[in-house]
Design a protein around this motif. Structure first.
Motif, PDB file in Angstrom:
ATOM      1  N   THR A  41       0.825  -1.213   0.000  1.00 18.98           N
ATOM      2  CA  THR A  41       0.000   0.000   0.000  1.00 18.98           C
ATOM      3  C   THR A  41       0.858   1.262   0.000  1.00 18.98           C
ATOM      4  OG1 THR A  41      -0.120  -0.067   2.421  1.00 18.98           O
ATOM      5  CG2 THR A  41      -1.897  -1.145   1.194  1.00 18.98           C
ATOM      6  N   ILE A  42       2.181   1.082   0.027  1.00 19.92           N
ATOM      7  CA  ILE A  42       3.094   2.236  -0.021  1.00 19.92           C
ATOM      8  C   ILE A  42       2.992   2.890  -1.389  1.00 19.92           C
ATOM      9  CG2 ILE A  42       5.532   2.907  -0.072  1.00 19.92           C
ATOM     10  CD1 ILE A  42       6.027   0.740   2.048  1.00 19.92           C
ATOM     11  N   ASP A  43       2.811   4.212  -1.393  1.00 18.21           N
ATOM     12  CA  ASP A  43       2.716   4.939  -2.661  1.00 18.21           C
ATOM     13  C   ASP A  43       3.787   6.016  -2.824  1.00 18.21           C
ATOM     14  OD1 ASP A  43       1.933   6.948  -0.931  1.00 18.21           O
ATOM     15  OD2 ASP A  43      -0.157   7.031  -1.628  1.00 18.21           O
ATOM     16  N   GLY A  44       4.729   6.040  -1.878  1.00 20.38           N
ATOM     17  CA  GLY A  44       5.815   7.001  -1.962  1.00 20.38           C
ATOM     18  C   GLY A  44       5.638   8.212  -1.074  1.00 20.38           C
ATOM     19  N   THR A  45       4.463   8.381  -0.501  1.00 19.56           N
ATOM     20  CA  THR A  45       4.223   9.518   0.383  1.00 19.56           C
ATOM     21  C   THR A  45       4.712   9.208   1.793  1.00 19.56           C
ATOM     22  OG1 THR A  45       2.007   8.722   0.926  1.00 19.56           O
ATOM     23  CG2 THR A  45       2.207  10.236  -0.956  1.00 19.56           C
ATOM     24  N   GLU A  46       4.986  10.275   2.560  1.00 21.41           N
ATOM     25  CA  GLU A  46       5.459  10.099   3.924  1.00 21.41           C
ATOM     26  C   GLU A  46       4.466   9.320   4.774  1.00 21.41           C
ATOM     27  OE1 GLU A  46       6.710  12.799   7.823  1.00 21.41           O
ATOM     28  OE2 GLU A  46       6.815  13.686   5.810  1.00 21.41           O
ATOM     29  N   ALA A  47       3.185   9.573   4.533  1.00 19.38           N
ATOM     30  CA  ALA A  47       2.147   8.910   5.332  1.00 19.38           C
ATOM     31  C   ALA A  47       2.204   7.393   5.200  1.00 19.38           C
ATOM     32  CB  ALA A  47       0.771   9.422   4.905  1.00 19.38           C
ATOM     33  N   THR A  48       2.531   6.906   3.999  1.00 11.32           N
ATOM     34  CA  THR A  48       2.570   5.443   3.787  1.00 11.32           C
ATOM     35  C   THR A  48       3.936   4.847   4.093  1.00 11.32           C
ATOM     36  OG1 THR A  48       3.088   5.714   1.429  1.00 11.32           O
ATOM     37  CG2 THR A  48       0.758   5.551   2.036  1.00 11.32           C
ATOM     38  N   LEU A  49       4.945   5.691   4.255  1.00  9.04           N
ATOM     39  CA  LEU A  49       6.299   5.211   4.534  1.00  9.04           C
ATOM     40  C   LEU A  49       6.683   5.306   6.011  1.00  9.04           C
ATOM     41  CD1 LEU A  49       8.167   6.847   1.504  1.00  9.04           C
ATOM     42  CD2 LEU A  49       7.913   4.391   1.885  1.00  9.04           C
ATOM     43  N   LYS A  50       6.011   6.159   6.740  1.00 10.93           N
ATOM     44  CA  LYS A  50       6.371   6.427   8.134  1.00 10.93           C
ATOM     45  C   LYS A  50       6.373   5.152   8.981  1.00 10.93           C
ATOM     46  CE  LYS A  50       5.434   9.772  11.796  1.00 10.93           C
ATOM     47  NZ  LYS A  50       4.564  10.921  12.193  1.00 10.93           N
ATOM     48  N   GLY A  51       7.481   4.963   9.708  1.00 14.75           N
ATOM     49  CA  GLY A  51       7.621   3.813  10.587  1.00 14.75           C
ATOM     50  C   GLY A  51       8.064   2.541   9.899  1.00 14.75           C
TER      51      GLY A  51
END
Length: 261
Positions: A124-134
């Motif tokens: 579900t990672i799309d490159g945005t910080e929200a999906t990458l955080k942690g």
């Protein structure tokens, strides 16, 4: 008549000797590249080296009429092989960073690369910080200490960074779930892991050209002060670009010219 025949034979023998001497005098360029870095350099099922860098190296040697001696050198031993004289140059996508150019003589760029994120196809990672955080981000170790600084300065703020000796090792951890994404050379990752494997992996986020990461582009690495080969490689690169040979090889592997216009 007999004298004329003898003179002709002597002339032929002399020509053969000169030809042999010329062949022996022909310079040999010793090139090193990692055999586990498809599509730039890899081994065929028969164990022969192949790839973009392999073909570019042969084209360079042909352009300046020298013999190419291309050796498979693992990434972790590449710089010591260069410094010891085992090879004359590394032709294997090395970024022309300020730090590296202070330690070595570099020629190029011969590639203007971009970097991107590789994830599993179901991620579900799309490159945005929200999906990458942690999450855990895998990267390849850099021989120049500052080459990965941009990654730590940016992704390191909200991700755990894991370094690997080889990009292949990072991909294995990605498949096993020990890493959530990999940040690296887009050309290399697209060819080696996405093309033909769309059900396993995908590239997400922006395509980035990052001077802090790639320097002036990617070039050939030589021992500091080796102007003999540096001069010849500059000439050779110019020749294969102008002749269209570079374009042909690049499109064969990437479908486009990765040096740019």
């Amino acid at each position: 008549m007999k004298m004329q025949k003898l003179l002709k034979i002597a002339g032929l023998f002399g020509a053969l000797v000169l030809s042999s001497q010329a062949a022996l005098a022909k310079d040999t360029l010793k090139v090193g590249m990692d055999p586990l870095y498809a599509p730039f350099s890899f081994q065929t099922p028969e164990g022969n080296l192949s790839g973009f860098d392999f073909e570019i190296s042969n084209a360079l040697c042909e352009a300046i009429e020298v013999t190419c001696d291309i050796k498979a050198i693992p990434y972790e031993g590449s710089m010591s092989a260069l410094q010891s004289g085992q090879i004359d140059t590394l032709i294997n996508t090395y970024p022309m960073t300020k730090e590296r150019m202070e330690q070595y003589t570099m020629v190029g760029p011969y590639i203007m690369p971009t970097a991107r994120l590789l994830v599993t196809a179901d991620s579900t990672i799309d490159g945005t910080e929200a999906t990458l955080k942690g999450k855990t981000l895998g990267i390849e170790k850099a021989t120049a200490a500052n080459a990965n600084r941009w990654i730590y300065d940016n992704y390191g703020k909200y991700m755990t960074i894991q370094e690997y000796d080889q990009i292949n090792d990072a991909v294995l951890d990605l498949k096993a779930g020990r890493a959530d994404a990999i940040f690296g050379d887009e050309n290399q990752m697209n060819f080696a892991y996405v093309k033909g494997h769309e059900t396993e992996f995908k590239l997400v986020g922006e395509s980035r050209f990052i001077p802090e990461y790639f320097g002036q582009g990617q070039g050939f690495v030589l021992r500091k002060g080796d102007e003999k080969w540096a001069k010849q490689l500059r000439t050779a690169l110019d020749l294969i670009v102008k002749s269209g040979k570079y374009d042909i090889i690049s499109k064969k592997y990437f479908g486009r010219n990765i040096l740019g216009d």
